[in-house]
Design a protein around this motif. Structure first.
Motif, mmCIF file in Angstrom:
data_model
loop_
_atom_site.group_PDB
_atom_site.id
_atom_site.type_symbol
_atom_site.label_atom_id
_atom_site.label_comp_id
_atom_site.label_asym_id
_atom_site.label_seq_id
_atom_site.Cartn_x
_atom_site.Cartn_y
_atom_site.Cartn_z
ATOM 1 N N SER A 169 0.937 1.712 -6.323
ATOM 2 C CA SER A 169 1.304 1.601 -7.597
ATOM 3 C C SER A 169 1.001 0.045 -8.242
ATOM 4 O O SER A 169 0.647 -0.137 -9.359
ATOM 5 C CB SER A 169 2.715 2.114 -7.975
ATOM 6 N N SER A 173 4.810 1.904 -3.266
ATOM 7 C CA SER A 173 4.800 0.516 -4.109
ATOM 8 C C SER A 173 3.628 -0.116 -4.002
ATOM 9 O O SER A 173 3.096 -0.776 -5.180
ATOM 10 C CB SER A 173 5.935 -0.326 -3.532
ATOM 11 N N LYS A 201 6.126 10.682 -12.536
ATOM 12 C CA LYS A 201 7.132 9.773 -12.155
ATOM 13 C C LYS A 201 7.818 10.103 -10.930
ATOM 14 O O LYS A 201 7.613 9.312 -9.723
ATOM 15 C CB LYS A 201 8.125 9.560 -12.969
ATOM 16 N N VAL A 202 8.458 11.540 -10.737
ATOM 17 C CA VAL A 202 8.855 11.870 -9.321
ATOM 18 C C VAL A 202 8.670 13.285 -9.522
ATOM 19 O O VAL A 202 9.203 14.057 -10.347
ATOM 20 C CB VAL A 202 10.466 11.532 -9.495
ATOM 21 N N LEU A 213 11.228 14.656 -2.882
ATOM 22 C CA LEU A 213 11.159 14.015 -3.855
ATOM 23 C C LEU A 213 9.918 13.289 -3.519
ATOM 24 O O LEU A 213 9.777 12.361 -2.672
ATOM 25 C CB LEU A 213 12.296 13.430 -4.443
ATOM 26 N N TYR A 268 7.732 10.302 -4.719
ATOM 27 C CA TYR A 268 7.665 9.007 -5.431
ATOM 28 C C TYR A 268 6.143 8.119 -5.118
ATOM 29 O O TYR A 268 5.499 8.504 -4.255
ATOM 30 C CB TYR A 268 8.506 8.158 -4.913
ATOM 31 N N ALA A 318 1.207 8.881 -2.026
ATOM 32 C CA ALA A 318 2.667 8.775 -2.408
ATOM 33 C C ALA A 318 3.338 9.010 -1.131
ATOM 34 O O ALA A 318 3.237 8.933 -0.150
ATOM 35 C CB ALA A 318 2.653 10.182 -3.149
ATOM 36 N N GLY A 326 10.890 7.228 2.827
ATOM 37 C CA GLY A 326 9.928 8.048 2.294
ATOM 38 C C GLY A 326 8.954 7.957 3.427
ATOM 39 O O GLY A 326 8.587 7.037 4.087
#
Length: 147
Positions: A70, A67, A80-81, A62, A64, A113, A26
């Protein structure tokens, strides 16, 4: 595997997505804000990135959660996505939702993100009266983990 993705900065202060490590899947997306944005508990705020992309046909972007953001701050994309289609040319905007119990502030330039560029298949849905049988059958919602 790499691909060239055309990107357009919509504001001078926009930050081009970056990868945090050599093998990261990502690319981090950055908040393109003039002033900090506070997100109250249980609320969602649309955070602009200041960029637009030209994703190749057969691929999607996409979006996301990051980590750390969040898990430590309780901020994650509300949907969410997020899905960026190859034919979308508008600004990439992340709808950040505050899952925590205190207000959180997003500063200009914060990583908000991550985006994964991935190929996908387009299905031809064919209506039929019967489907092939499998051992699992119609079992769902945890049924495959039962002994």
């Amino acid at each position: 595997m790499t691909a060239n993705i055309n990107i357009k900065k919509l504001k001078d202060s926009a930050v081009i997505p970056t990868y945090g490590s050599e093998w990261a899947a990502g690319a981090d997306l950055y908040a393109c804000l003039d002033t900090p944005a506070t997100i109250l508990p249980g609320n969602t705020v649309f955070i602009p990135t200041g960029i637009a992309l030209e994703i190749p046909v057969g691929y999607a972007g996409l979006i996301y959660a990051r980590s750390g953001l969040s898990c430590k701050q309780g901020l994650a994309p509300a949907n969410k996505v997020g899905v960026i289609d190859a034919d979308y040319r508008g600004e990439i905007i992340v709808a950040l939702h505050n899952h925590g119990d205190s207000a959180k502030t997003v500063e200009p330039g914060d990583r908000i993100a991550q985006m994964v560029i991935t190929p996908f298949l387009t299905a031809n849905f064919i209506e039929t009266d019967e489907l092939n049988d499998t051992v699992r059958g119609e079992g769902g919602f945890g049924s495959s983990g039962k002994n």
